[in-house]
Design a protein around this motif. Sequence first.
Motif, short mmCIF file in Angstrom:
data_model
loop_
_atom_site.label_atom_id
_atom_site.label_comp_id
_atom_site.label_asym_id
_atom_site.label_seq_id
_atom_site.Cartn_x
_atom_site.Cartn_y
_atom_site.Cartn_z
N GLN A 1 -22.82 -46.64 -26.72
CA GLN A 1 -22.76 -45.59 -27.78
C GLN A 1 -22.60 -46.43 -29.10
OE1 GLN A 1 -23.99 -43.20 -26.44
NE2 GLN A 1 -24.20 -42.35 -28.65
N ALA A 2 -21.87 -47.54 -28.96
CA ALA A 2 -21.44 -47.92 -30.38
C ALA A 2 -22.74 -48.81 -30.81
CB ALA A 2 -20.39 -49.02 -30.39
N GLY A 3 -23.66 -48.90 -30.15
CA GLY A 3 -24.90 -49.62 -30.18
C GLY A 3 -24.81 -51.17 -30.16
N TYR A 4 -23.66 -51.61 -29.49
CA TYR A 4 -23.43 -52.99 -28.95
C TYR A 4 -22.57 -52.96 -27.88
CZ TYR A 4 -19.27 -52.65 -31.98
OH TYR A 4 -18.23 -52.35 -32.46
N GLN A 5 -22.61 -53.99 -27.08
CA GLN A 5 -21.62 -54.25 -25.95
C GLN A 5 -20.71 -55.47 -26.18
OE1 GLN A 5 -23.53 -56.46 -22.60
NE2 GLN A 5 -22.18 -55.32 -20.93
N ILE A 6 -19.59 -55.16 -26.06
CA ILE A 6 -18.75 -56.30 -25.87
C ILE A 6 -18.71 -57.30 -24.83
CG2 ILE A 6 -16.28 -57.07 -26.53
CD1 ILE A 6 -15.89 -54.47 -28.09
N THR A 7 -18.99 -58.38 -24.84
CA THR A 7 -19.01 -59.30 -23.41
C THR A 7 -18.47 -60.75 -24.23
OG1 THR A 7 -20.66 -60.10 -22.27
CG2 THR A 7 -21.55 -59.69 -24.43
N GLN A 8 -18.76 -61.51 -23.01
CA GLN A 8 -18.21 -62.88 -23.49
C GLN A 8 -19.26 -63.92 -23.26
OE1 GLN A 8 -14.61 -63.39 -20.59
NE2 GLN A 8 -13.56 -63.60 -22.48
N GLN A 9 -20.11 -64.12 -24.41
CA GLN A 9 -21.36 -64.97 -24.34
C GLN A 9 -21.02 -66.58 -24.52
OE1 GLN A 9 -23.35 -65.77 -27.46
NE2 GLN A 9 -25.01 -66.53 -26.38
N ARG A 10 -20.24 -66.62 -25.68
CA ARG A 10 -20.00 -68.08 -26.01
C ARG A 10 -19.11 -68.74 -25.05
NH1 ARG A 10 -17.18 -67.42 -31.37
NH2 ARG A 10 -16.65 -65.41 -30.22
N ARG A 11 -17.96 -68.39 -24.58
CA ARG A 11 -17.07 -68.93 -23.85
C ARG A 11 -16.20 -67.85 -23.04
NH1 ARG A 11 -11.96 -72.47 -25.55
NH2 ARG A 11 -13.43 -73.66 -26.89
N PRO A 12 -16.78 -67.82 -21.83
CA PRO A 12 -16.31 -66.91 -20.61
C PRO A 12 -14.95 -67.26 -20.15
CG PRO A 12 -18.14 -67.95 -19.77
CD PRO A 12 -17.94 -68.59 -21.13
N ILE A 13 -14.15 -66.38 -19.52
CA ILE A 13 -12.95 -66.50 -18.90
C ILE A 13 -12.91 -67.45 -17.78
CG2 ILE A 13 -13.02 -64.52 -17.44
CD1 ILE A 13 -9.88 -64.71 -18.68
N ALA A 14 -13.76 -67.73 -16.91
CA ALA A 14 -13.95 -68.47 -15.91
C ALA A 14 -15.37 -69.21 -15.62
CB ALA A 14 -13.44 -67.90 -14.57
N VAL A 15 -15.55 -70.30 -15.49
CA VAL A 15 -16.72 -71.10 -15.29
C VAL A 15 -16.70 -72.11 -14.13
CG1 VAL A 15 -17.11 -71.22 -17.76
CG2 VAL A 15 -15.87 -72.88 -16.89
N ASP A 16 -18.01 -72.39 -13.53
CA ASP A 16 -18.05 -73.42 -12.79
C ASP A 16 -17.21 -73.25 -11.33
OD1 ASP A 16 -19.09 -76.03 -12.10
OD2 ASP A 16 -17.54 -77.02 -13.19
N GLY A 17 -17.64 -72.32 -10.68
CA GLY A 17 -17.10 -72.14 -9.54
C GLY A 17 -18.07 -72.21 -8.27
N MET A 18 -17.60 -71.87 -7.15
CA MET A 18 -18.41 -72.14 -5.98
C MET A 18 -18.02 -70.88 -4.78
SD MET A 18 -20.33 -74.44 -4.10
CE MET A 18 -19.77 -76.10 -4.68
N LEU A 19 -19.28 -70.40 -4.34
CA LEU A 19 -19.05 -69.43 -3.18
C LEU A 19 -19.68 -69.99 -2.00
CD1 LEU A 19 -18.34 -66.58 -2.23
CD2 LEU A 19 -20.94 -65.89 -3.10
N THR A 20 -18.66 -70.05 -0.84
CA THR A 20 -19.45 -70.56 0.29
C THR A 20 -19.28 -69.30 1.29
OG1 THR A 20 -17.93 -72.63 0.02
CG2 THR A 20 -18.77 -72.06 2.08
N TYR A 21 -20.64 -69.50 1.75
CA TYR A 21 -21.13 -68.17 2.69
C TYR A 21 -21.63 -68.72 3.89
CZ TYR A 21 -25.72 -68.57 0.98
OH TYR A 21 -27.13 -69.09 0.24
N SER A 22 -21.94 -67.89 4.83
CA SER A 22 -22.41 -68.60 6.12
C SER A 22 -23.89 -67.52 6.58
CB SER A 22 -21.68 -68.42 7.24
OG SER A 22 -20.69 -69.28 6.90
N LEU A 23 -24.68 -68.28 7.24
CA LEU A 23 -25.80 -67.62 7.54
C LEU A 23 -25.72 -67.60 9.02
CD1 LEU A 23 -28.78 -68.69 5.75
CD2 LEU A 23 -27.87 -66.45 5.74
N LEU A 24 -25.89 -66.38 10.05
CA LEU A 24 -25.81 -66.49 11.20
C LEU A 24 -27.35 -66.43 11.97
CD1 LEU A 24 -23.22 -63.68 12.18
CD2 LEU A 24 -22.86 -66.24 11.95
N ARG A 25 -27.39 -67.54 12.53
CA ARG A 25 -29.03 -67.89 12.87
C ARG A 25 -29.06 -67.82 14.37
NH1 ARG A 25 -31.45 -70.34 8.23
NH2 ARG A 25 -31.99 -68.32 7.04
#
Lengths: 521, 502
Positions: B92-116
Amino acid sequence: MLSLTIKEVSLALREGRISPTELCKKCLNRIKKMHHLNAYITVTEETALQQAQQAEDRLQRGVPKGPLDGVPFAIKDNFCTANIKTTCASNMLKDYTPPFNATVVQKLLDQGGVLVGKTNLDEFAMGSGSIDGVFGPVKNPWSFAAPYRELTGASPDSDWVITGGSSGGSAAAVASLSSFLALGSDTGGSTRNPGALCGVVALKPTYGLLSRHGLIPLVNSMDVPGIMTRCVSDAAMVLDILKGHDIRDSTTVHSPSTSAEFPEDFDVQNIRVGIPKEYHAPGLSAQAAAQWSRVADLFERAGARVEQVSLPHTQFSIVCYYVLCCAEVASNMARFDGLEYGHRSETGHSTEVLYASTRHEGFNDVVRGRILCGNYFLLKKNYEHYFLKAQRVRRLIAEDFRRVFDAGVDVLLTPTTLTDAARYHDFKSENSQARSVQEDLFTQPVNLAGLPAVCVPTALSKRGLPIGLQLIGPAFQDKKLLGVARWLEQRVGFPSISDCEDSLESQDQTGEMKREFNTAV
Amino acid sequence: SPAGRCGGLEVHAQINTSTKLFSASPVGFSAPPNSLVSFFDASLPGTLPVLNKQCVEAAVKTGLALHCSINTKSFFDRNTTFIKNRYACSFQAGYQITQQRRPIAVDGMLTYSLLRGKKWNQVMRKCVHIKQIQLEQDSGKSLHDDVQSQTLIDLNRAGVGLMELVMEPDMCCGEEAAAAVRELQLILQALGTCQGNMSEGQLRVDANVSVHRPGEPLGVRTEVKNINSIRYLAKAIDFEIQRQIDVLQRGGTVFNETRAYDSKSGETIPMRDKEGLQDYRFMPEPNLPPLVVYVDEASLPAGIDASQAVLVEKIKEALPELPSLKRDRLVQTYGILPEHSYTLVNEDGLVEFFEAVLKATTKEPRKVIGWVTNELLGHLKQQDLSVSQSLVSPSALAELLELQEMGHISSSAAKQVFQEMTRSSGKTALHIIQEQDLGLVSDSDQLHNICQRVVDSHPNEVHAIRSGNKKVLNKLMGLVQKETKGRADPVLVRTILQEKTL
């Protein structure tokens, strides 16, 4: 009574020499009498009288809320006032009534202040003449005072001069004695400029000292509420009331480092007064320049060290300001679409057409022009070239000031405007951007750097119009700055408009001046 | 031929807090339209954003769980790209407040598994890099009525805190993306930072898809939106990969466009709301100072109140057991198979159910697990119930298993009892066994008679056993159980049959 300072009238109220209701009525009458100035968009007669009555009850019981209890004040019409129209002098908000008070308004009301009206301005505070609003231009009260009339032989109907802007209505309200205090907003000089041209004290506090909650924004990173009063001590008192962290404005600061008492008798001996050499700008009138050197001499004679300093990036401030201003304006204005509040076009047969025609009808050319420019500056391909560059320049300008203050300079002394107030017809013939380029030269860098600055009227020009000088201080040293300003104020002997009253009140009488005008040399 | 590549996922997770990111209005799903809207959410002029500390803590918590570096100083930006039209007037304001330049958290890793594998019993571990987690505002909802040319707007969702998680293009098919998102969902739910319900829009996934020939750089990507379940995520990505391959093989061009997944047709279709040139316009958000979080109390500068500050180490200490650790613990503690640990952890509340059963029975965990993952879960899935809605409580199941363990009923009878328990709430296992006469038949005479009948009527089988094929005995046992409706004591039956076939 109306020409008293806040301090004086507050004392009169407490001593019962006048009641808040009487005082309020006097101000309301004064507003009516000065109606031709077009200083007010909305006069809040009914609520003002209620507030005055409540103040009267408190004063009679001997429990006033504070020094402002019962004192009439006015607010620029871009501060939100609950249940009172807040128009920004724009078609877009012509019938907009906010549901809440701006924090600074609430603070004045909490002190028992009596709100007499909302003052005129340039549309959305974009301008330096107070001639661009949808409610018409504001006339400078000094246009109708004896000095101008006698010295220029001007005709009252056609030769009136502008108030400056964008807070021209607030300046005219204080100068024409219909309000003891008025709030303006200051983004690039919008409080100091009309303060100088209307001969009132105009304070632009340090960014972050006063809450912007409820101030309809022009440029969020530069806007500050400005304080307009008849004397420096009043400005200091109001600053004390308004300052402080506001949970609703995350850019306000906690307990600023220098919350020291305001020094009524500041000793300027041995302080260092900087004269920025870049402010010897082309277009600076001889009279303004003469005031500048006169006051510099005053300081020197009092034992201050007056020295030339350099703010080398000053010349880039206007263009830098323009880019940053437009960029913020473009996003700040995006919310006005006529959906939830404000003007809504009748011609919308689809949502897109509704938005477009609402915005076309709602904004004037100046506002639309800045929106367009702002979006252009922020385009991905232009961002680096315009916006980022302007931000870097902003930092350089701020560093200019920091370097000077770090070197031990206590305060900078500069002109506020190039000349005294222009005749409306002359001013209108120049285009808006050229006008702001000229008019905001001395004031904008201060906003870019977030510093406190105060304009003090020092003399009447040869045309009988006010000239003011600006003092700039380091961030959060507002009190010390006001101390220096108070010292200056006491020595320049600027006349009160009430001294030139006769012709102001009844234009057919020849004014008999009660004291000699302190005209520029 | 070109190979598919899911070029990264953008996951929007609604932060599970009581109030919005920058205002004090409550967060709620399915409240009456425009009932959860503050002056700020409605973008009244003069209102300013005030950051909600809970949202910052949720983002830090999530960042830590995903092994991100937490930026002690991050910034907010205005995304002014949104052009108001009937499809997208939801900021509604015509813009969204976000974190484009430097976000709060960076460079992570998600480990997941596939069942085969045939029985889904091969566990393949995979990793996806998390580029960043940024805090941003959710939009309002707009509904356009084409017939009446009206746009209806609901701002309840406007300003709810979102974590946008950007995953790098490390996944190669829909199945991998689905498994990664499922793991993320479990992590968020374990942390409590997002309820993760995709159908309510608490977790929204956009997939960037592109294809390339092996050894060549990735081709032009498309963005697939409107995916509201994990199953559809896998289908949407696989469809889009195949579509792009088909386009290229026909000699066509893949366009950089936004597409929506249509769950009815199973296809992706171009979206209308991003017509024309996209130009991303950002600027620093001037109304919010840099977001500063601190490592610990010792690193707090003077004058900052510890109760007002966000302390990373404190949040780290309070992290709950995450799904992967929980699975490892289940395998090690109870000796169950890894695939069973997935089943347990995947189902909200099932681990707790399983452990509650174990506490009340002497039966070995390895024998209990089948009851929980097959009988119980099968029944719940069939009835579309959650674990918490189960009519069979852990203690009731434990009682049943204990009766079986003590030899009072056979395992097939136990299954019948269980079925009955799921139908008639409140009846105990013992009650059902008595009522339906499902107790073990251990009357030796009765069993002798039945066994004799079976032996007499199956001379060929008896002959086979006598010739040394002992396995055929099992067939005779099965026939005896059939006669007794599964109630015969198997040990006794075996002994009797062995005697009779000597």
